[in-house]
Design a protein around this motif. Sequence first.
Motif, PDB file in Angstrom:
ATOM      1  N   ILE A 140       6.867 -12.720   8.290  1.00 36.74           N
ATOM      2  CA  ILE A 140       8.136 -12.054   8.011  1.00 36.74           C
ATOM      3  C   ILE A 140       9.126 -13.088   7.493  1.00 36.74           C
ATOM      4  O   ILE A 140       8.853 -14.292   7.469  1.00 36.74           O
ATOM      5  N   ASP A 141      10.313 -12.633   7.080  1.00 37.33           N
ATOM      6  CA  ASP A 141      11.325 -13.547   6.573  1.00 37.33           C
ATOM      7  C   ASP A 141      11.632 -14.632   7.601  1.00 37.33           C
ATOM      8  O   ASP A 141      11.773 -14.359   8.799  1.00 37.33           O
ATOM      9  N   THR A 152      -3.465  -9.007   0.825  1.00 38.94           N
ATOM     10  CA  THR A 152      -2.730  -8.012   1.601  1.00 38.94           C
ATOM     11  C   THR A 152      -1.281  -8.427   1.809  1.00 38.94           C
ATOM     12  O   THR A 152      -0.368  -7.609   1.705  1.00 38.94           O
ATOM     13  N   VAL A 153      -1.065  -9.722   2.087  1.00 37.26           N
ATOM     14  CA  VAL A 153       0.286 -10.255   2.296  1.00 37.26           C
ATOM     15  C   VAL A 153       0.493 -11.398   1.300  1.00 37.26           C
ATOM     16  O   VAL A 153       0.153 -12.554   1.590  1.00 37.26           O
ATOM     17  N   PRO A 154       1.044 -11.118   0.109  1.00 39.64           N
ATOM     18  CA  PRO A 154       1.152 -12.139  -0.943  1.00 39.64           C
ATOM     19  C   PRO A 154       1.886 -13.407  -0.531  1.00 39.64           C
ATOM     20  O   PRO A 154       1.544 -14.502  -1.004  1.00 39.64           O
ATOM     21  N   ARG A 155       2.883 -13.291   0.361  1.00 36.06           N
ATOM     22  CA  ARG A 155       3.630 -14.496   0.728  1.00 36.06           C
ATOM     23  C   ARG A 155       2.765 -15.480   1.515  1.00 36.06           C
ATOM     24  O   ARG A 155       3.161 -16.635   1.712  1.00 36.06           O
ATOM     25  N   SER A 165      -7.285   2.638   7.528  1.00 36.43           N
ATOM     26  CA  SER A 165      -6.121   3.326   6.983  1.00 36.43           C
ATOM     27  C   SER A 165      -6.195   3.377   5.464  1.00 36.43           C
ATOM     28  O   SER A 165      -6.824   2.525   4.824  1.00 36.43           O
ATOM     29  N   ASN A 166      -5.559   4.373   4.893  1.00 36.58           N
ATOM     30  CA  ASN A 166      -5.506   4.549   3.443  1.00 36.58           C
ATOM     31  C   ASN A 166      -4.435   3.615   2.877  1.00 36.58           C
ATOM     32  O   ASN A 166      -3.254   3.949   2.838  1.00 36.58           O
ATOM     33  N   ARG A 167      -4.872   2.434   2.461  1.00 33.00           N
ATOM     34  CA  ARG A 167      -3.949   1.427   1.930  1.00 33.00           C
ATOM     35  C   ARG A 167      -4.533   0.821   0.663  1.00 33.00           C
ATOM     36  O   ARG A 167      -5.644   1.136   0.262  1.00 33.00           O
ATOM     37  N   HIS A 168      -3.778  -0.092   0.061  1.00 25.50           N
ATOM     38  CA  HIS A 168      -4.269  -0.800  -1.120  1.00 25.50           C
ATOM     39  C   HIS A 168      -3.914  -2.274  -1.006  1.00 25.50           C
ATOM     40  O   HIS A 168      -3.030  -2.663  -0.218  1.00 25.50           O
ATOM     41  N   ALA A 169      -4.593  -3.109  -1.764  1.00 25.90           N
ATOM     42  CA  ALA A 169      -4.242  -4.526  -1.833  1.00 25.90           C
ATOM     43  C   ALA A 169      -2.889  -4.658  -2.524  1.00 25.90           C
ATOM     44  O   ALA A 169      -2.470  -3.777  -3.284  1.00 25.90           O
TER      45      ALA A 169
END
Length: 357
Positions: free
Chosen positions: A68-69, A88-91, A163-167
């Motif tokens: 997170i920030d 999934t988490v670009p940062r 879960s129905n998610r995307h990259a």
Amino acid sequence: MLTGSIYGWENGGDDIFNPHSVRNRDNCLEPMRELQHEAEKNHIALHTADVNERNRITPDFSLYVESIDFVPSLAKRNYLILYETPLTVPRNADYHYLNQFDFIFTWDRGLLQYGFQDGKGNTIPSARFVEIHHPNPIPAECGTDFQSPAFNQRQDFACLIGSNRHANLVDERELYSERVKAIQWFEAHALPDFKLYGNGWKVPQKRLGRLGKLRYRLEKFIPWITGRPVFPSYQGPAKTKYEVLSRTKFCICYENARDIPGYITEKIFDCLFAGCVPVYWGDAQISQSIPSACFIDFRKFGSYEELYQYLRLMTAEEFSGYQKAARDFLMGPGFLPFRSQSFANAVVQKLVQDFRP
């Protein structure tokens, strides 16, 4: 007594340690309770950041359990636990974000061996990365010997839980879309043998980018027009993963991404705990961590038809062999690094090393 502030749990109020939290599905918060317990044994007090702020306590360190920030503080050191891949988490691949932390706990063998480097010449040395593995709470339903229903006692043939998610990055290694391909194949060719569980499957496949989102919005009208569900195998969210997997023979078990060394999440362990044989796709070197006798490697099959025929022809004896291999692994030393206690030990040992050399 050292004090640490935990960031990344929006509920606050030390809810991350609460076994009765509404977010403690499948006992997913056990690793944090183990972490708090191990910290207390070493005279370290862990609280969510809001608790320390309310008590006007300046922490010795901050520990981010999600990317997170970053919150500037007077903490002497800052730590980050990397759970997910940058797909999934670009940062998690952002130099300026990662460089705010003194040390980063990660499963990523590339970072542990070579450190971080991006295309702009920015680097973070490997010495700032500390090895952990995804922690895996053992379900309360499991006995100490991990015995589970046999082949003929399992009423369901195959399932997928997710879960129905995307990259969130365009990358050929993502497996979100491959899960959808598996679902759609079973629905088209073997619907009575397949059940889908998880969140978000009453609507079409989630997609990345503006065009992907536009396509998703247009496809949302299809079930309203046709009167048919988007995913006819969908059963709704699982009450618990163990409850579903212990009555199912096989599970389509894909990580969120493939071919990222060390990226082994709870998905395959959920299957092994319940005696369900996983059809695995993810870490290319998975057999270095989990014996190949415990799972079915999807990469060995040229098509879903070929996979389905293999599953359909499996005998009770062959199925029992997979279960025995899984039990042997779970009761042996190979599983120890993936336990919640090992995760907690690794984090606390680093804190002790840094503050009490």
